[in-house]
Design an enzyme around this catalytic site. Structure first.
Site, short mmCIF file in Angstrom:
data_model
loop_
_atom_site.label_atom_id
_atom_site.label_comp_id
_atom_site.label_asym_id
_atom_site.label_seq_id
_atom_site.Cartn_x
_atom_site.Cartn_y
_atom_site.Cartn_z
N GLN A 135 0.85 -1.18 0.00
CA GLN A 135 0.00 0.00 0.00
C GLN A 135 0.89 1.23 0.00
O GLN A 135 1.55 1.52 1.00
CB GLN A 135 -0.87 -0.07 1.25
CG GLN A 135 -1.77 1.10 1.48
CD GLN A 135 -2.39 1.03 2.88
OE1 GLN A 135 -2.16 0.08 3.63
NE2 GLN A 135 -3.16 2.02 3.24
N GLU A 253 -8.71 -1.18 6.57
CA GLU A 253 -7.47 -1.30 7.33
C GLU A 253 -7.78 -1.34 8.82
O GLU A 253 -7.30 -2.19 9.56
CB GLU A 253 -6.58 -0.10 7.02
CG GLU A 253 -5.33 0.01 7.90
CD GLU A 253 -4.30 1.00 7.36
OE1 GLU A 253 -4.63 1.75 6.42
OE2 GLU A 253 -3.18 1.01 7.87
C1 LIG Z 1 5.71 0.01 10.93
C2 LIG Z 1 5.02 0.95 10.00
C3 LIG Z 1 4.50 0.45 8.83
C4 LIG Z 1 3.87 1.29 7.91
N1 LIG Z 1 3.39 0.77 6.74
C5 LIG Z 1 2.87 1.61 5.82
C6 LIG Z 1 2.47 1.10 4.55
O1 LIG Z 1 2.56 -0.08 4.27
N2 LIG Z 1 1.98 1.96 3.64
C7 LIG Z 1 1.83 3.28 3.90
O2 LIG Z 1 1.34 4.00 3.05
N3 LIG Z 1 2.20 3.81 5.10
C8 LIG Z 1 2.73 2.99 6.06
N4 LIG Z 1 3.14 3.53 7.27
C9 LIG Z 1 3.03 4.95 7.49
C10 LIG Z 1 2.03 5.39 8.53
O3 LIG Z 1 0.73 5.34 8.00
C11 LIG Z 1 2.42 6.80 8.98
O4 LIG Z 1 3.67 6.70 9.62
C12 LIG Z 1 1.44 7.40 9.93
O5 LIG Z 1 0.21 7.66 9.28
C13 LIG Z 1 1.95 8.68 10.58
O6 LIG Z 1 2.49 9.57 9.66
P1 LIG Z 1 3.93 10.21 9.87
O7 LIG Z 1 4.86 9.10 10.15
O8 LIG Z 1 4.19 11.08 8.72
O9 LIG Z 1 3.82 11.08 11.17
P2 LIG Z 1 3.25 12.56 11.23
O10 LIG Z 1 1.95 12.62 10.51
O11 LIG Z 1 4.30 13.54 10.87
O12 LIG Z 1 2.94 12.66 12.77
C14 LIG Z 1 3.88 13.14 13.76
C15 LIG Z 1 3.13 13.38 15.05
O13 LIG Z 1 2.17 14.39 14.86
C16 LIG Z 1 0.91 13.97 15.23
N5 LIG Z 1 -0.10 14.56 14.37
C17 LIG Z 1 -0.08 14.69 13.03
N6 LIG Z 1 -1.21 15.24 12.59
C18 LIG Z 1 -1.97 15.45 13.67
C19 LIG Z 1 -3.26 15.99 13.89
N7 LIG Z 1 -4.04 16.41 12.90
N8 LIG Z 1 -3.70 16.05 15.14
C20 LIG Z 1 -2.94 15.62 16.18
N9 LIG Z 1 -1.73 15.11 16.04
C21 LIG Z 1 -1.25 15.03 14.81
C22 LIG Z 1 0.95 12.47 15.08
O14 LIG Z 1 -0.04 11.85 15.87
C23 LIG Z 1 2.35 12.16 15.53
O15 LIG Z 1 2.37 12.08 16.92
C24 LIG Z 1 3.75 2.69 8.20
C25 LIG Z 1 4.28 3.20 9.39
C26 LIG Z 1 4.92 2.34 10.28
C27 LIG Z 1 5.46 2.93 11.55
#
Ligand SMILES: Cc1cc2nc3c(=O)[nH]c(=O)nc-3n(C[C@H](O)[C@H](O)[C@H](O)COP(=O)(O)OP(=O)(O)OC[C@H]3O[C@@H](n4cnc5c(N)ncnc54)[C@H](O)[C@@H]3O)c2cc1C
Lengths: 414, 375
Positions: A135, A253
């Site tokens: 994905q 999901e």
């Molecule tokens: C092990 C693992 C597997 C994954 N596998 C996939 C995959 O297969 N495909 C894929 O597409 N993605 C995948 N992901 C990505 C995952 O969906 C994202 O890491 C996740 O959605 C968070 O985004 P970010 O890492 O950019 O953090 P950010 O969005 O930058 O978040 C940083 C911090 O800010 C907070 N934050 C952000 N926006 C808000 C808001 N509106 N309100 C309050 N707090 C907020 C978050 O909660 C977090 O604490 C994976 C991630 C991990 C860790």
């Protein structure tokens, strides 16, 4: 309120049990039956290969992707039959981990938006484990705010040309196909100019680079697209409607992750039963008991909450935002449980040799892995927003960029 | 498998909710809390007329004979409305004990009176600080009479009769404890009302001085019966707690949508949204555990002891969590006597102790889980 099988369900259970009894890969019984929170390992065997073997066998006998229609490689089973199968499959179900994203999220999206010909061609090998899917949503500047993604798709004749970068893509390094969301019109507000596709991961111009994770393993990747060409027939949903398509994926999901999320509780309970502290067995200690009880009722609450949603599903209701609760609760629990189990071990708690009988290395690996459970598939904060807004009906967060054309949104950093 | 209430049961719930919303408004709860009446007599009578008191009592003893799932439904609504009536003492404890262990004559004597609202009953178990324990019981029984002091006894000042746990032997074992029915209006009974957090669940000290007592069930089985009664009551009480938790969540949600600060409804601030989301989570986990308890109670399943402790713990936590955060969401208003938040906060903390404390049930749960794992 009834746990008993109907005669039909009982017959299904008996059939499933007999088949599993006769066909399960018993050589892995010892390894799989151990509590394994997080990643499973099979000694001297490749987990992907063994998972594929078991899945193929199940598919051939009609036990794969039970709730999918038969023509797509499933069985047309009811939600409750699916649960019965999972109960009977037990720890052999752990071999399904690598297929979770493909079967749980990409498959349903394909089923809802793919062309008839593609569905017939691609879904059965996804169900049977022959193909693994990934994905491709998250990007360096678009995680929680996934609609802020920048990977471009531009129409050239009957084809689309994709350029950009995805990140955190689980399993991309061994996936055959993927679903990818792209920006096709940057002059539209961010949710409006998105379009979804599926693609062959071996397409020219796709480069996958594994990322080393905080726990030392490499399950997710960076994926780069340079002039990757895909035909318009691989579009899922309408041009510009990618956001709605992705909501189908994300809802599935939550359901499929939430329902199978480990809490760490059975492992902790077993551990406390065996562990001797200075004053006797850990489980006789007041503090230990109180902690255990608190987690026990959460684990049980999650279990029966999922039974309630299954009952609703079997009445024909769709999986709703309330399913966010599973991952939200289990994620934190797993992390807290790991810390507690290590604390009980005193100074030895820091040791990580999982094979040593005097320590319990499994909790140390849970500790290092559990932060990801609170991030992947929606962070705790995003899941709370979903519950507050979509279940309780509270106002949405203020979105300053919502109605602004995407290319006019100020950017900072990457 | 089917893990929800039936359509009929949902209809019963709607009916009970409508009735209680009308007949047990906060005004009525306050009248009792502020000491203007020991309980709401009119409501008690009304509940009897609606058939809610006898919902799980067999028809031959004057009840509706519907069953325990139906009683769970009513219990939840009683909790939502904070109904100021001795429902839990009479129905979950006294009636359950009689249905479980009473002779036909005892059933015929008490159950119809309970169903009709004529008799209020209670369980006299505690003797000061501490949790249910056979060792703590000093009130003694001999020659058809009991002597000693029980405190606190829920609804002890208004009850007509009590199930009294009393010592019959001195071997130090559970078999020393028997259960007795004592008419509280008879000779040798002195009662003293005790001030407490929630007058709608009035507490009393009762002193027995050779008060006439009739054995309930085999007297050597008293502790065993009592444990089963407490388990059954724990499930029912858990529904009451979940009803309260749900209402506290709803109040918080409504207020967050209504109250404006910094030019926005406070419910649009994420910190407030997340408080409410967490309230939803705890109420939902508790509700699911209660359904498990309801199933075990209604089928008398072997899992009942474990299911009861599970439901009890999570409902206690959920009601405390939701009621305290409901005050937080209401800000200063939440801390006024005038607003209803404290009514839920009080009730949550009183119910949390009523059948033994959280620690007690945590211990019970772990023992029971161990037993299951060992067997
Ligand atoms: C092990 C693992 C597997 C994954 N596998 C996939 C995959 O297969 N495909 C894929 O597409 N993605 C995948 N992901 C990505 C995952 O969906 C994202 O890491 C996740 O959605 C968070 O985004 P970010 O890492 O950019 O953090 P950010 O969005 O930058 O978040 C940083 C911090 O800010 C907070 N934050 C952000 N926006 C808000 C808001 N509106 N309100 C309050 N707090 C907020 C978050 O909660 C977090 O604490 C994976 C991630 C991990 C860790």
């Amino acid at each position: 309120m009834n746990f008993d099988d109907t005669p039909q369900e009982a017959a299904f259970r008996a059939e499933a049990r007999a088949w599993i009894q006769a066909n399960a890969p018993k050589e892995f019984e010892a390894e799989l039956s151990q509590p394994t929170v997080g990643r499973i390992k099979l000694k001297n065997r490749d987990i992907l290969e063994e998972s594929k073997k078991w899945q193929t066998k199940k598919a051939a006998a009609g036990w794969a992707c039970l709730h999918w229609p038969k023509e797509f490689g499933g069985r047309g089973a009811t939600p409750i039959e699916r649960v019965i199968w999972q109960q009977e499959e037990g720890f052999y179900g752990k071999l399904e981990g690598v297929f979770l994203i493909g079967q749980g999220m990409c498959g349903p999206t394909m089923m809802a938006f793919g062309s008839d010909a593609d569905k017939k061609k691609y879904l059965p090998p996804l169900a049977s484990g022959e193909h693994v899917w990934c994905q491709l949503f998250s990007e360096p500047s678009a995680g929680s705010d996934v609609a802020g993604l920048r990977t471009r798709a531009e129409k050239k004749g009957d084809d689309w040309i994709i350029n950009g970068q995805k990140v955190w893509t689980t399993g991309a390094h061994f996936s055959d196909y993927g679903i990818v969301i792209t920006r096709t019109d940057p002059t539209q507000p961010k949710h409006k100019g998105l379009t979804m596709f599926w693609l062959d991961m071996k397409s020219p111009g796709v480069v996958v680079k594994p990322i080393k994770q905080a726990n030392g393993q490499s399950e997710f990747n960076e994926v780069y697209f340079t002039d990757v060409k895909i035909p318009d027939s691989q579009r899922l949903g309408k041009v510009g409607d990618g956001w709605n398509v992705s909501l189908t994926t994300l809802m599935n999901e939550r359901m499929s992750i939430g329902a199978r999320q480990s809490t760490g509780f059975p492992e902790l309970f077993a551990f406390c039963n065996d562990l001797m502290l200075e004053d006797g067995p850990a489980i006789d200690d007041k503090n230990v008991r109180s902690k255990l009880a608190g987690w026990a009722v959460k684990a049980s609450g999650l279990k029966y909450t999922s039974y309630r949603s299954i009952s609703a599903l079997s009445r024909g209701e769709r999986p709703g935002p309330e399913n966010s609760i599973g991952k939200l609760v289990a994620g934190t629990m797993l992390q807290d449980i790991a810390m507690f189990a290590m604390d009980l071990q005193g100074a030895s708690g820091a040791l990580t040799d999982a094979d040593s009988p005097s320590i319990a290395g499994q909790f140390q690996s849970i500790l290092l892995r559990s932060p990801s459970d609170r991030i992947a598939g929606g962070t705790d904060e995003i899941l709370r927003n979903i519950i507050a807004e979509r279940v309780l009906g509270l106002p949405g967060d203020i979105r300053v960029d919502k109605d602004v054309p995407f290319n006019a949104i100020p950017t900072k950093g990457r | 498998m089917n893990f929800e209430f039936s359509e009929d049961q949902k209809q019963l719930r709607d009916q009970a909710r409508r009735y209680l919303t009308e007949q047990s408004p906060p005004k009525a709860v306050r009248a009792v809390l502020e000491g203007n009446a020991p309980y709401d007599k009119a409501l008690w009578k009304g509940l009897a007329e609606m058939g809610f008191l006898g919902v799980a009592i067999p028809e031959e003893f004057g009840g509706a004979g519907a069953g325990h799932l139906e009683l769970c439904v009513i219990a939840e609504e009683i909790g939502r409305a904070l109904a100021p009536v001795p429902f839990s003492s009479t129905i979950y404890l006294a009636a359950e004990a009689i249905m479980l262990a009473g002779s036909d004559a005892q059933k015929a004597k008490w159950l119809p009176k309970i169903a009709s609202g004529e008799a209020i009953g209670t369980l006299a178990l505690f003797e000061g600080v501490g949790n249910p324990s056979h060792k703590a019981i000093k009130v003694s029984a001999s020659q058809g009479a009991v002597s000693g002091t029980k405190t606190p006894v829920a609804d002890g000042a208004i009850a007509n009769f009590a199930i009294v746990a009393a010592r019959t032997g001195s071997t130090g074992r559970e078999a020393d404890i028997g259960l007795f029915i004592v008419d509280l209006t008879g000779d040798g009974v002195t009662r003293k009302p005790l001030a407490n957090l929630d007058q709608a669940h009035g507490q009393a000290e009762i002193t027995f001085d050779r008060a006439k007592a009739e054995p309930l069930g085999n007297t050597a089985e008293g502790w065993n019966i009592l444990t089963r009664v407490l388990d059954r009551a724990a499930v029912l009480m858990a529904f009451e707690q979940v009803g309260g938790a749900d209402r506290a969540l709803e109040m918080g949600r409504d207020y967050a949508l209504d109250r404006v600060a910094f030019g926005r409804p406070i419910g649009s601030f994420q910190a407030v949204k997340h408080i409410l989301a967490d309230m939803y989570v705890s109420a939902t986990l508790a509700r699911s555990n209660c359904y498990y308890g309801a199933w075990a109670l209604s089928t008398d399943a072997g899992e009942l002891p474990e299911a009861a402790a599970t439901a009890r713990i999570s409902a206690t936590q959920a009601f405390q969590h939701c009621s305290k955060n409901n005050i937080q969401v209401h800000g200063g208003m939440g801390f006024t006597w005038e607003f209803d938040c404290h009514l839920y906060y009080r009730r949550a903390n009183v119910l949390a102790l009523s059948l033994g404390s959280l620690t007690y049930w945590e211990n019970q749960l772990i023992d029971r889980m161990r037993f299951r794992n060992a067997s």
